[in-house]
Design a protein around this motif. Structure first.
Motif, PDB file in Angstrom:
ATOM      1  N   ARG A   1     -71.151 -24.281 -25.778  1.00  0.00           N
ATOM      2  CA  ARG A   1     -70.472 -25.735 -25.910  1.00  0.00           C
ATOM      3  C   ARG A   1     -70.745 -26.869 -24.880  1.00  0.00           C
ATOM      4  O   ARG A   1     -70.993 -27.898 -25.220  1.00  0.00           O
ATOM      5  CB  ARG A   1     -68.781 -25.389 -25.555  1.00  0.00           C
ATOM      6  N   VAL A   2     -71.833 -26.359 -24.003  1.00  0.00           N
ATOM      7  CA  VAL A   2     -72.295 -27.189 -22.910  1.00  0.00           C
ATOM      8  C   VAL A   2     -73.805 -26.954 -23.016  1.00  0.00           C
ATOM      9  O   VAL A   2     -74.635 -27.253 -22.026  1.00  0.00           O
ATOM     10  CB  VAL A   2     -71.706 -26.890 -21.621  1.00  0.00           C
ATOM     11  N   SER A   3     -74.448 -26.789 -24.322  1.00  0.00           N
ATOM     12  CA  SER A   3     -75.840 -26.454 -24.396  1.00  0.00           C
ATOM     13  C   SER A   3     -76.496 -27.909 -24.941  1.00  0.00           C
ATOM     14  O   SER A   3     -77.913 -27.487 -25.250  1.00  0.00           O
ATOM     15  CB  SER A   3     -75.946 -25.133 -25.309  1.00  0.00           C
ATOM     16  N   ASP A   4     -75.946 -28.894 -25.349  1.00  0.00           N
ATOM     17  CA  ASP A   4     -76.611 -29.837 -25.986  1.00  0.00           C
ATOM     18  C   ASP A   4     -77.334 -30.612 -24.683  1.00  0.00           C
ATOM     19  O   ASP A   4     -76.693 -31.266 -23.817  1.00  0.00           O
ATOM     20  CB  ASP A   4     -75.695 -30.740 -26.450  1.00  0.00           C
ATOM     21  N   PRO A   5     -78.661 -30.671 -24.672  1.00  0.00           N
ATOM     22  CA  PRO A   5     -79.462 -31.266 -23.665  1.00  0.00           C
ATOM     23  C   PRO A   5     -79.280 -32.640 -23.423  1.00  0.00           C
ATOM     24  O   PRO A   5     -79.826 -33.279 -22.336  1.00  0.00           O
ATOM     25  CB  PRO A   5     -80.922 -30.766 -23.867  1.00  0.00           C
ATOM     26  N   SER A   6     -78.903 -33.233 -24.652  1.00  0.00           N
ATOM     27  CA  SER A   6     -78.757 -34.900 -24.410  1.00  0.00           C
ATOM     28  C   SER A   6     -77.654 -35.136 -23.583  1.00  0.00           C
ATOM     29  O   SER A   6     -77.426 -36.329 -22.910  1.00  0.00           O
ATOM     30  CB  SER A   6     -78.519 -35.330 -25.973  1.00  0.00           C
ATOM     31  N   LEU A   7     -76.721 -34.452 -23.285  1.00  0.00           N
ATOM     32  CA  LEU A   7     -75.419 -34.720 -22.302  1.00  0.00           C
ATOM     33  C   LEU A   7     -75.521 -33.683 -21.307  1.00  0.00           C
ATOM     34  O   LEU A   7     -74.986 -34.175 -20.096  1.00  0.00           O
ATOM     35  CB  LEU A   7     -74.184 -34.700 -23.158  1.00  0.00           C
ATOM     36  N   PHE A   8     -75.785 -32.454 -21.438  1.00  0.00           N
ATOM     37  CA  PHE A   8     -75.670 -31.537 -20.195  1.00  0.00           C
ATOM     38  C   PHE A   8     -76.978 -30.890 -19.772  1.00  0.00           C
ATOM     39  O   PHE A   8     -77.823 -30.842 -20.494  1.00  0.00           O
ATOM     40  CB  PHE A   8     -74.885 -30.332 -21.009  1.00  0.00           C
ATOM     41  N   ALA A   9     -76.974 -30.787 -18.327  1.00  0.00           N
ATOM     42  CA  ALA A   9     -77.948 -30.380 -17.623  1.00  0.00           C
ATOM     43  C   ALA A   9     -78.083 -28.914 -17.746  1.00  0.00           C
ATOM     44  O   ALA A   9     -76.939 -28.358 -18.189  1.00  0.00           O
ATOM     45  CB  ALA A   9     -78.293 -30.922 -16.389  1.00  0.00           C
ATOM     46  N   ARG A  10     -78.756 -28.252 -16.832  1.00  0.00           N
ATOM     47  CA  ARG A  10     -79.145 -26.877 -16.772  1.00  0.00           C
ATOM     48  C   ARG A  10     -77.631 -26.186 -16.113  1.00  0.00           C
ATOM     49  O   ARG A  10     -77.185 -26.957 -15.235  1.00  0.00           O
ATOM     50  CB  ARG A  10     -80.057 -26.371 -15.928  1.00  0.00           C
ATOM     51  N   VAL A  11     -76.980 -25.414 -16.834  1.00  0.00           N
ATOM     52  CA  VAL A  11     -75.605 -24.835 -16.235  1.00  0.00           C
ATOM     53  C   VAL A  11     -75.839 -23.935 -15.041  1.00  0.00           C
ATOM     54  O   VAL A  11     -76.960 -23.371 -14.556  1.00  0.00           O
ATOM     55  CB  VAL A  11     -75.067 -23.815 -17.422  1.00  0.00           C
ATOM     56  N   ILE A  12     -74.712 -24.235 -14.310  1.00  0.00           N
ATOM     57  CA  ILE A  12     -74.597 -23.271 -13.123  1.00  0.00           C
ATOM     58  C   ILE A  12     -73.477 -22.369 -13.350  1.00  0.00           C
ATOM     59  O   ILE A  12     -72.307 -22.659 -13.864  1.00  0.00           O
ATOM     60  CB  ILE A  12     -74.165 -24.263 -11.643  1.00  0.00           C
ATOM     61  N   VAL A  13     -73.813 -21.084 -13.033  1.00  0.00           N
ATOM     62  CA  VAL A  13     -72.792 -20.163 -13.295  1.00  0.00           C
ATOM     63  C   VAL A  13     -72.314 -19.568 -11.934  1.00  0.00           C
ATOM     64  O   VAL A  13     -73.161 -19.028 -11.139  1.00  0.00           O
ATOM     65  CB  VAL A  13     -73.155 -18.923 -14.295  1.00  0.00           C
ATOM     66  N   ILE A  14     -71.180 -19.345 -11.772  1.00  0.00           N
ATOM     67  CA  ILE A  14     -70.955 -18.823 -10.350  1.00  0.00           C
ATOM     68  C   ILE A  14     -69.896 -17.499 -10.635  1.00  0.00           C
ATOM     69  O   ILE A  14     -68.968 -17.631 -11.414  1.00  0.00           O
ATOM     70  CB  ILE A  14     -70.051 -19.723  -9.397  1.00  0.00           C
ATOM     71  N   THR A  15     -70.444 -16.204 -10.199  1.00  0.00           N
ATOM     72  CA  THR A  15     -69.738 -15.021 -10.377  1.00  0.00           C
ATOM     73  C   THR A  15     -69.894 -14.327  -9.150  1.00  0.00           C
ATOM     74  O   THR A  15     -70.222 -14.630  -8.255  1.00  0.00           O
ATOM     75  CB  THR A  15     -70.354 -14.468 -11.849  1.00  0.00           C
ATOM     76  N   ASN A  16     -69.545 -12.993  -9.337  1.00  0.00           N
ATOM     77  CA  ASN A  16     -69.718 -12.099  -8.055  1.00  0.00           C
ATOM     78  C   ASN A  16     -70.475 -10.955  -8.517  1.00  0.00           C
ATOM     79  O   ASN A  16     -71.045 -10.795  -9.668  1.00  0.00           O
ATOM     80  CB  ASN A  16     -68.443 -11.534  -7.527  1.00  0.00           C
ATOM     81  N   ALA A  17     -71.240 -10.165  -7.581  1.00  0.00           N
ATOM     82  CA  ALA A  17     -72.109  -9.386  -7.803  1.00  0.00           C
ATOM     83  C   ALA A  17     -71.948  -8.045  -8.684  1.00  0.00           C
ATOM     84  O   ALA A  17     -72.949  -7.671  -9.421  1.00  0.00           O
ATOM     85  CB  ALA A  17     -72.522  -8.708  -6.363  1.00  0.00           C
TER      86      ALA A  17
ATOM     87  N   ASP B   1     -76.022 -39.971 -16.015  1.00  0.00           N
ATOM     88  CA  ASP B   1     -75.785 -40.119 -17.624  1.00  0.00           C
ATOM     89  C   ASP B   1     -75.834 -38.598 -18.221  1.00  0.00           C
ATOM     90  O   ASP B   1     -75.683 -38.397 -19.318  1.00  0.00           O
ATOM     91  CB  ASP B   1     -76.947 -40.910 -18.317  1.00  0.00           C
ATOM     92  N   ARG B   2     -76.027 -37.385 -17.252  1.00  0.00           N
ATOM     93  CA  ARG B   2     -75.820 -36.096 -17.818  1.00  0.00           C
ATOM     94  C   ARG B   2     -74.983 -35.458 -16.982  1.00  0.00           C
ATOM     95  O   ARG B   2     -75.061 -35.592 -15.678  1.00  0.00           O
ATOM     96  CB  ARG B   2     -77.278 -35.479 -17.888  1.00  0.00           C
ATOM     97  N   ILE B   3     -74.463 -34.349 -17.442  1.00  0.00           N
ATOM     98  CA  ILE B   3     -73.270 -33.483 -16.723  1.00  0.00           C
ATOM     99  C   ILE B   3     -74.051 -32.241 -16.374  1.00  0.00           C
ATOM    100  O   ILE B   3     -74.536 -31.650 -17.169  1.00  0.00           O
ATOM    101  CB  ILE B   3     -72.080 -33.663 -17.619  1.00  0.00           C
ATOM    102  N   ILE B   4     -73.803 -31.698 -15.055  1.00  0.00           N
ATOM    103  CA  ILE B   4     -74.146 -30.418 -14.900  1.00  0.00           C
ATOM    104  C   ILE B   4     -72.791 -29.450 -15.079  1.00  0.00           C
ATOM    105  O   ILE B   4     -71.780 -29.407 -14.195  1.00  0.00           O
ATOM    106  CB  ILE B   4     -74.671 -30.220 -13.345  1.00  0.00           C
ATOM    107  N   PRO B   5     -72.804 -28.622 -16.068  1.00  0.00           N
ATOM    108  CA  PRO B   5     -71.844 -27.809 -16.190  1.00  0.00           C
ATOM    109  C   PRO B   5     -71.739 -26.765 -15.135  1.00  0.00           C
ATOM    110  O   PRO B   5     -72.593 -25.868 -14.870  1.00  0.00           O
ATOM    111  CB  PRO B   5     -71.821 -27.074 -17.583  1.00  0.00           C
ATOM    112  N   LEU B   6     -70.481 -26.386 -14.692  1.00  0.00           N
ATOM    113  CA  LEU B   6     -70.223 -25.446 -13.677  1.00  0.00           C
ATOM    114  C   LEU B   6     -69.416 -24.523 -14.300  1.00  0.00           C
ATOM    115  O   LEU B   6     -68.304 -24.411 -14.406  1.00  0.00           O
ATOM    116  CB  LEU B   6     -69.697 -25.866 -12.349  1.00  0.00           C
TER     117      LEU B   6
END
Length: 470
Positions: free
Chosen positions: A46-62, A3-8
């Protein structure tokens, strides 16, 4: 069922469609094009509401890792930051994010978002995420189709198919960017813009991907399982990750899978793919002109000016883009995004540094910017964050003179340590082991004057470094 989404958030791209502001060293997702925040920061919020979104994953380069941390700190948000050891396009980035999300939650539902898009209506976007979650939990790979505001040749399109459930529909067809006449036909036939954002169960995405490219999925999952930790970053295993194929998620999965679904959304979306898009999204004066920085218009209409410091004056012109940075000036027609792409291609062979290096260079401790450079001298403005510390280093070919203009610097020169205050200076001879740090509570600003026979950044011998660059 989740019921919660992990933003990537995919934050590794280095496009130059907004050159000269956007460059390899500081791409558009980190620029403040529309106000105080970058598009990356706005995406995070935009994805910071903890009722819907879990801790964000950011993928980037060094190369961008410290910019990511700096911009996260500015908005007081946190994320798991994954570092790609090589660029392998969105396919491998999303697969790696899904594999990492699965380590946090075997039932994880992932929302893959580009870091450089604009969404004006956040509630509408969040509502689309809630609707998409139903389809993702049911085993669909959901894409978000934007209801077109006008026929556009800059976006790919989606033809919705049969209804699956509620307003979730199957994807009948993905189509590439059309010409103007075809785009008009698509809009009248109910096609949607392809936003390039997706929602899926991590397990579903990896299973579908493996049907078409099992080797790449094995490579990225191995890169995640063998990942290390460095300064708080998750470092994907280089040997494993480099075995993955470089391909977009559209070609790798979405155009092949039978599980593709689409949710229609009207949220003021743009991928900000051109200076014209920036103009369209920005507030305008009575003559349709857009300004970021100092500009004066006389008898000019529908122009877009972005300037760092130089005053730009336009007279008697229409539909122009003028972008002035410290080391480059672009003058272009608003409507010819393809022309800019060709121009940057030429610049890569003639003057590659202006497509790669940004005038302001960010470092984990702060930033520096070259103010003047000659045959045997260079002048820089250096900013060190509160608590920041440069590496202990030396140079073989240059001496340095530091003048503090704000704050206080704790300076080490060989065996000596000294606090240098505002309006004071210190000299660093060639070959001296030295370091500078900011022990204060405010940013340290200083002017550095370099003199010597070679002034390149590769004349730095790091002896000790807090950020493991030595």
């Amino acid at each position: 069922m989740s019921d919660r989404i992990i933003p990537l958030i995919m934050c590794g791209g280095a496009g130059t469609r907004l050159w000269p502001a956007s460059r390899e060293g500081r791409p558009k997702q980190f620029l403040r094009l529309f106000g105080a925040l970058s598009t990356f920061q706005e995406t995070m919020k935009r994805v910071s509401d903890p009722s819907l979104f879990a801790r964000v994953i950011v993928i980037t380069n060094a190369a961008y890792r410290f910019m990511v941390l700096e911009q996260l700190a500015e908005i007081r948000l946190e994320a798991d930051v994954l570092l790609e050891p090589a660029r392998r396009d969105s396919g491998s980035a999303i697969a790696a994010g899904a594999a990492f999300a699965r380590t946090r939650d075997p039932e994880a539902v992932v929302l893959a978002l580009a870091a450089d898009h604009v969404v004006k209506d956040t509630p509408a976007f969040v509502d689309a995420c809630r609707r998409g979650l139903v389809g993702a939990n049911a085993g669909r790979i959901v894409t978000f189709g934007v209801e077109p505001e006008h026929p556009s040749t800059e976006y790919g399109y989606i033809r919705p198919g049969e209804t699956i459930s509620g307003d979730i529909r199957a994807v009948a067809k993905f189509v590439e960017k059309p010409d103007a006449a075809t785009a008009a036909g698509y809009v009248s036939d109910g096609y949607l813009w392809n936003s390039g954002n997706f929602m899926f169960r991590a397990e579903t995405l990896l299973d579908e991907y493996a049907k078409f490219d099992a080797d790449s999925v094995e490579a990225v999952t191995s890169a995640v399982s063998k990942a290390g930790r460095d300064l708080g970053f998750v470092t994907l295993d280089k040997e494993s990750f480099e075995k993955a194929r470089s391909i977009s998620i559209d070609y790798a999965v979405m155009e092949k899978t039978s599980r593709a679904a689409v949710v229609a959304v009207a949220c003021g979306w743009s991928d900000v793919g051109s200076w014209r898009a920036v103009w369209e999204l920005s507030p305008k004066d009575d003559d349709g002109n857009v300004t970021q920085g100092q500009a004066v218009f006389e008898g000019s209409r529908n122009c877009n000016v972005s300037t760092d410091k130089t005053l730009v004056a336009l007279e008697g012109v229409e539909d122009l883009v003028v972008v002035a940075t410290q080391d480059a000036v672009l003058v272009s027609r608003q409507k010819d995004a393809g022309g800019l792409k060709r121009l940057v291609g030429r610049l890569r062979t003639i003057a590659p540094q202006v497509t790669e290096d940004h005038p302001k260079v960010h470092r984990p401790w702060g930033s520096y910017q070259s103010l003047d450079i000659g045959e045997r001298h260079q002048v820089k403005r250096i900013i060190v964050k509160a608590g920041g510390r440069l590496s202990l280093q030396k140079h073989h070919h240059r001496s340095e003179h530091w003048i503090v203009v704000r704050g206080a610097a704790l300076v080490t020169v060989n065996e000596m340590q000294k606090v240098v205050h505002e309006n004071e200076s210190i000299y660093i001879p060639i070959g001296a082991t030295h370091r500078m740090e900011n022990p204060g509570k405010i940013p340290l600003e200083l002017i550095e004057v370099q003199t010597g026979s070679y002034l390149g950044e590769d004349d730095i011998v790091r002896i000790e470094d807090d950020y493991k660059r030595s």
